[in-house]
Motif scaffolding. Structure first.
Motif, PDB file in Angstrom:
ATOM      1  N   GLU A  30       0.834  -1.202   0.000  1.00 23.83           N
ATOM      2  CA  GLU A  30       0.000   0.000   0.000  1.00 23.83           C
ATOM      3  C   GLU A  30       0.870   1.254   0.000  1.00 23.83           C
ATOM      4  O   GLU A  30       0.587   2.216  -0.715  1.00 23.83           O
ATOM      5  CB  GLU A  30      -0.935   0.012   1.211  1.00 23.83           C
ATOM      6  CG  GLU A  30      -2.101  -0.931   1.106  1.00 23.83           C
ATOM      7  CD  GLU A  30      -3.020  -0.861   2.309  1.00 23.83           C
ATOM      8  OE1 GLU A  30      -3.151   0.238   2.914  1.00 23.83           O
ATOM      9  OE2 GLU A  30      -3.614  -1.898   2.653  1.00 23.83           O
ATOM     10  N   VAL A  31       1.925   1.245   0.798  1.00 26.02           N
ATOM     11  CA  VAL A  31       2.836   2.386   0.851  1.00 26.02           C
ATOM     12  C   VAL A  31       3.532   2.559  -0.496  1.00 26.02           C
ATOM     13  O   VAL A  31       3.662   3.674  -1.005  1.00 26.02           O
ATOM     14  CB  VAL A  31       3.851   2.206   2.009  1.00 26.02           C
ATOM     15  CG1 VAL A  31       4.957   3.235   1.948  1.00 26.02           C
ATOM     16  CG2 VAL A  31       3.133   2.273   3.351  1.00 26.02           C
ATOM     17  N   GLU A  33       2.403   1.685  -3.395  1.00 23.91           N
ATOM     18  CA  GLU A  33       1.411   2.167  -4.350  1.00 23.91           C
ATOM     19  C   GLU A  33       1.173   3.669  -4.215  1.00 23.91           C
ATOM     20  O   GLU A  33       0.756   4.331  -5.160  1.00 23.91           O
ATOM     21  CB  GLU A  33       0.094   1.406  -4.189  1.00 23.91           C
ATOM     22  CG  GLU A  33       0.181  -0.017  -4.684  1.00 23.91           C
ATOM     23  CD  GLU A  33      -1.024  -0.871  -4.313  1.00 23.91           C
ATOM     24  OE1 GLU A  33      -1.966  -0.361  -3.666  1.00 23.91           O
ATOM     25  OE2 GLU A  33      -1.004  -2.063  -4.659  1.00 23.91           O
ATOM     26  N   LEU A  34       1.441   4.227  -3.050  1.00 24.11           N
ATOM     27  CA  LEU A  34       1.297   5.669  -2.839  1.00 24.11           C
ATOM     28  C   LEU A  34       2.444   6.460  -3.468  1.00 24.11           C
ATOM     29  O   LEU A  34       2.415   7.680  -3.482  1.00 24.11           O
ATOM     30  CB  LEU A  34       1.217   5.985  -1.341  1.00 24.11           C
ATOM     31  CG  LEU A  34      -0.058   5.530  -0.643  1.00 24.11           C
ATOM     32  CD1 LEU A  34       0.051   5.720   0.868  1.00 24.11           C
ATOM     33  CD2 LEU A  34      -1.269   6.286  -1.190  1.00 24.11           C
ATOM     34  N   GLY A  35       3.465   5.750  -3.949  1.00 25.32           N
ATOM     35  CA  GLY A  35       4.546   6.419  -4.658  1.00 25.32           C
ATOM     36  C   GLY A  35       5.852   6.557  -3.892  1.00 25.32           C
ATOM     37  O   GLY A  35       6.796   7.161  -4.400  1.00 25.32           O
ATOM     38  N   TYR A  80       7.108  -2.991  -7.606  1.00 21.81           N
ATOM     39  CA  TYR A  80       7.089  -1.543  -7.407  1.00 21.81           C
ATOM     40  C   TYR A  80       8.467  -0.890  -7.551  1.00 21.81           C
ATOM     41  O   TYR A  80       8.562   0.331  -7.612  1.00 21.81           O
ATOM     42  CB  TYR A  80       6.515  -1.209  -6.024  1.00 21.81           C
ATOM     43  CG  TYR A  80       5.139  -1.774  -5.820  1.00 21.81           C
ATOM     44  CD1 TYR A  80       4.019  -1.128  -6.336  1.00 21.81           C
ATOM     45  CD2 TYR A  80       4.946  -2.965  -5.124  1.00 21.81           C
ATOM     46  CE1 TYR A  80       2.753  -1.648  -6.161  1.00 21.81           C
ATOM     47  CE2 TYR A  80       3.682  -3.489  -4.941  1.00 21.81           C
ATOM     48  CZ  TYR A  80       2.589  -2.829  -5.466  1.00 21.81           C
ATOM     49  OH  TYR A  80       1.329  -3.344  -5.296  1.00 21.81           O
TER      50      TYR A  80
END
Length: 161
Positions: A30-31, A33-35, A80
């Motif tokens: 999730e982190v 995915e936030l960039g 990622y």
């Protein structure tokens, strides 16, 4: 299962439990995915103070559980391109292990991109040497309280209040 509270009343998840590892992997994704381009894990290891007799360590060794956890996080983050970093105490890096917490430098260094450690500027070279001896591509990032113009690499400057 059981959530362990250490002497400072912090909660600990057991890396031997597949559910705990899966939860932390999902959180890391999730982190990512936030960039964010780097995830720094702190507090990785088993508690080394408090009511340790309350901990049911299971059948596998602590260091194996931690290694499995880091492997799973790294695999989860592969899509990622995020750096995986770990904060360790300088004393653990210099000694090579902390059996109470299950940390073995030789086993965790190759599983992360960077190791962060709070250090005095004069300690940084010895810490970098210890990390380089066991993790060919792992970079030491000293966490310093004052700038170190003589240090040739990156460092994190931490303010002291």
């Amino acid at each position: 299962g059981y959530i362990f509270y250490d002497a400072g009343n912090s909660q600990w998840l057991d890396p031997a439990k597949p559910e705990a590892r899966a939860y932390l992997c999902r959180l890391a994704c999730e982190v990512a995915e936030l960039g964010f381009d780097e995830i720094l894990l702190t507090g990785v290891g088993y508690p080394s103070e408090g009511n340790l007799e309350e901990i049911a360590y299971g059948e596998t060794a602590k260091h194996e559980n931690l290694g499995r956890f880091l492997d799973e996080v790294r695999i989860a983050l592969e899509p990622y391109g995020v750096k995986l970093s770990l904060e360790l105490p300088a004393a653990v890096i210099l000694s090579g292990s902390d059996e109470a917490s299950g940390i073995r430098l030789a086993e965790v260094a190759g599983k992360v991109d960077r190791i962060f450690a709070k250090a005095a500027p004069e300690e940084a070279a010895a810490l970098a040497e210890a990390v380089a001896a066991v993790g060919e591509t792992t970079e030491l990032i000293p966490v310093l309280t004052e700038p170190a113009p003589a240090w040739p690499g990156s460092y994190l400057l931490e303010s002291v209040s």
